[in-house]
Design a protein around this motif. Structure first.
Motif, PDB file in Angstrom:
ATOM      1  N   ASN A 126      -0.896   9.880  11.630  1.00  0.00           N
ATOM      2  CA  ASN A 126      -1.781  10.999  11.957  1.00  0.00           C
ATOM      3  C   ASN A 126      -1.156  11.984  12.947  1.00  0.00           C
ATOM      4  OD1 ASN A 126      -4.721  10.670  10.710  1.00  0.00           O
ATOM      5  ND2 ASN A 126      -3.923   8.622  11.142  1.00  0.00           N
ATOM      6  N   TYR A 152      -1.370   3.777  12.494  1.00  0.00           N
ATOM      7  CA  TYR A 152      -2.402   4.816  12.390  1.00  0.00           C
ATOM      8  C   TYR A 152      -1.961   6.089  13.097  1.00  0.00           C
ATOM      9  CZ  TYR A 152      -6.736   7.396  12.854  1.00  0.00           C
ATOM     10  OH  TYR A 152      -7.679   8.404  12.807  1.00  0.00           O
ATOM     11  N   THR A 190     -16.489  -1.546   9.340  1.00  0.00           N
ATOM     12  CA  THR A 190     -15.775  -0.699   8.373  1.00  0.00           C
ATOM     13  C   THR A 190     -16.701  -0.071   7.345  1.00  0.00           C
ATOM     14  OG1 THR A 190     -15.299  -2.609   6.941  1.00  0.00           O
ATOM     15  CG2 THR A 190     -13.660  -2.063   8.627  1.00  0.00           C
ATOM     16  N   ARG A 245      -9.954  -2.586   9.272  1.00  0.00           N
ATOM     17  CA  ARG A 245      -9.717  -2.720   7.835  1.00  0.00           C
ATOM     18  C   ARG A 245      -8.329  -3.319   7.583  1.00  0.00           C
ATOM     19  NH1 ARG A 245     -10.402   2.310   6.615  1.00  0.00           N
ATOM     20  NH2 ARG A 245     -12.669   2.175   6.592  1.00  0.00           N
ATOM     21  N   TYR A 246      -7.375  -2.967   8.441  1.00  0.00           N
ATOM     22  CA  TYR A 246      -6.014  -3.481   8.277  1.00  0.00           C
ATOM     23  C   TYR A 246      -5.981  -5.000   8.411  1.00  0.00           C
ATOM     24  CZ  TYR A 246      -0.974  -3.999   8.696  1.00  0.00           C
ATOM     25  OH  TYR A 246       0.328  -4.384   8.488  1.00  0.00           O
ATOM     26  N   LYS A 292     -12.016   1.993  12.535  1.00  0.00           N
ATOM     27  CA  LYS A 292     -12.248   1.466  11.186  1.00  0.00           C
ATOM     28  C   LYS A 292     -10.924   1.114  10.511  1.00  0.00           C
ATOM     29  CE  LYS A 292     -16.684   3.594   9.971  1.00  0.00           C
ATOM     30  NZ  LYS A 292     -17.372   4.583   9.097  1.00  0.00           N
ATOM     31  N   TYR A 293      -9.916   1.952  10.727  1.00  0.00           N
ATOM     32  CA  TYR A 293      -8.610   1.725  10.108  1.00  0.00           C
ATOM     33  C   TYR A 293      -8.003   0.401  10.573  1.00  0.00           C
ATOM     34  CZ  TYR A 293      -3.644   2.272   8.976  1.00  0.00           C
ATOM     35  OH  TYR A 293      -2.370   2.067   8.507  1.00  0.00           O
ATOM     36  N   ASP A 339     -12.689   6.872  13.012  1.00  0.00           N
ATOM     37  CA  ASP A 339     -11.716   6.698  11.941  1.00  0.00           C
ATOM     38  C   ASP A 339     -10.634   5.697  12.339  1.00  0.00           C
ATOM     39  OD1 ASP A 339     -10.751   7.630   9.280  1.00  0.00           O
ATOM     40  OD2 ASP A 339      -9.014   8.305  10.447  1.00  0.00           O
TER      41      ASP A 339
END
Length: 477
Positions: A148, A144, A310, A268-269, A264-265, A261
């Protein structure tokens, strides 16, 4: 011949080919069926042995826990529970395991017992699943930040400052503990120590990360931190890992956007990449919940809880609003909270945070603008003079999981706050320099990695989501 992982073999892509696999015996049934596991997956592969073709001298070493190299042909399985199996041609015993003394036998072991065998517990399904999820989360964190525009920064582990003002730090010294050098007033003379001053193991890499953010723009730390807090609870460790991003030119709103963000990333991963392990851990958790009183059971299954994060926008609420909600809540009025909320300025406890998330808002919550008196000196003072630009992210079942703030960039205000807390300027002269030379709005947050793993795996004790836990009276491994 190249060894193939069991995870790869179970796809069946090498059907009818001769393969070699290495792993550890989970069970050996009827002198014929070896269940082998190599850690690449939750599942074992069945290896079928024609015992008449093998010398007893080899087979007597094929016990639970033994490490083997098996060569044979991958074929469709004739039995239930697996799609493929290996018809064994050759067995090489890397190392045996005496069944009389090997502690991880194919039966249910308590988590307490397995903590005493931390060097072997990862050979169980529960701990192998937890550690694979932990590994995936660590990868997702780096991915992540890399995606970014962040730079990975290694904060020092030995430090001369206490970033949190906690005062509960492990001292680092080479002085003679029985006969240390003393000053005239009888106190220890740390000028004679290795570093020429009193030093400790760090509780946070934040202050140093701020320095690098004010040159590189966006950085993050991901490393070990230490607290000498004598708390023998299911939520505390003396050694744990922290993720701490710091961003130049970010105010509190941008900080909250990034934190939401980011979290959640990474969740979700693991939902996308650890489905097999999460389903196993969910089943384990459901079985465990059945033994608890109804009032203590979780309202959400593990995967549902992860999707709750998420799939929902995080609700942003000021501390002041939260206090009013809690003060007027039914549990507070009926005195069901252990810590009753009477007035503004109270330090919120886990029960309050969980009420806001699970009962009132029914979504993840970000609380912000906390009273200055209950937050650290480096947080930016608001114009009201009594609150700071702090934020905490609250999750179901766990309460606070992320804590952060907009940092105080004004030299005069920072000096005033340090003076009020008796923090000597000479100890943090370099930190004050950041406010003298090119100061700017900047922000960051901290996430305890083990708390994240605890949430993602559904485990109930933080000792069970770190390979070798360090707690009071325990540094065995």
């Amino acid at each position: 011949m190249r060894s193939v992982s069991i995870k790869e073999l179970l796809t069946g892509k090498q059907l009818l080919q001769e393969i070699t696999v290495n792993g550890w015996v989970r069970t050996f049934r009827s002198n014929r069926f070896i269940a082998l596991n190599d850690g690449s997956t939750l599942h074992n592969i069945q290896c079928v042995v024609d015992f008449e073709k093998f010398d007893d001298a080899i087979l007597k070493h094929v016990n639970t826990g033994a490490a083997l190299k098996i060569t044979g042909t991958l074929v469709e399985s004739q039995g239930k529970g697996q799609s493929v199996e290996i018809q064994v041609r050759d067995i090489f015993v890397h190392g045996g395991a005496d069944p009389e003394v090997y502690p991880i036998q194919p039966k249910k072991h308590s988590l307490e017992f397995l903590r005493e065998k931390a060097h072997l517990r990862v050979r169980t399904n529960t701990f192998s699943a937890v550690m694979r999820v932990r590994s995936a989360l660590a990868f997702a964190i780096h991915q992540y930040f890399r995606d970014n525009g962040f730079y990975y920064f290694h904060a020092p582990i030995i430090t001369g400052s206490d970033a949190e003002g906690a005062g509960e730090m492990f001292r680092v010294t080479t002085l003679d503990e029985k006969n240390p050098p003393l000053k005239e007033d009888g106190t220890v003379d740390f000028k004679e120590d290795f570093f020429g001053k009193e030093t400790n193991l760090t509780v946070s890499g934040q202050l140093e990360a701020e320095a690098y953010a004010m040159a590189l723009g966006k950085v993050y730390t991901f490393g070990p931190t230490f607290r000498a807090e004598n708390s023998n609870t299911s939520r505390h460790l003396a050694e744990f890992w922290m993720i701490e991003p710091e961003m130049a030119f970010y105010d509190l709103d941008a900080n909250m956007d990034l934190a939401e963000d980011f979290i959640k990333y990474v969740i979700r991963y693991v939902l996308d990449h650890c489905e097999e392990d999460l389903k196993f851990l969910e089943t384990r958790l459901l079985d465990e919940e059945k033994t608890k009183p109804q009032a203590e059971r979780s309202e959400m299954a593990l995967i549902e809880k992860l999707k709750f994060i998420t799939d929902n926008n995080f609700k942003r609420v000021t501390y002041t609003e939260a206090i009013e909600i809690l003060r007027n809540s039914s549990p507070n009025k009926k005195k069901k909270f252990q810590y009753l909320i009477d007035e503004w300025g109270a330090d919120l406890q886990s029960e309050h945070e969980r009420y806001l998330v699970e009962k009132h808002f029914k979504c993840p919550v970000i609380l912000f603008d906390y009273p200055a008196k209950i937050k650290a000196f480096y947080m930016r003072l608001n114009e009201d003079g009594k609150t700071v630009r702090a934020m905490d992210i609250l999750f179901p079942g766990i309460g606070e999981i992320v804590g952060g703030s907009q940092r105080e960039e004004r030299l005069d205000v920072l000096k005033q706050k340090m003076a009020a807390l008796d923090i000597p300027e000479e100890e943090l002269w370099w930190y004050l320099d950041l406010r003298k030379f090119g100061t700017a709005v900047h922000s960051g947050f901290g996430l305890g990695f083990e708390r994240l793993v605890l949430f993602a795996t559904g485990m109930g004790n933080i000792r069970d989501v770190i390979p070798f836990p360090r707690t009071p009276q325990n540094a065995e491994f």
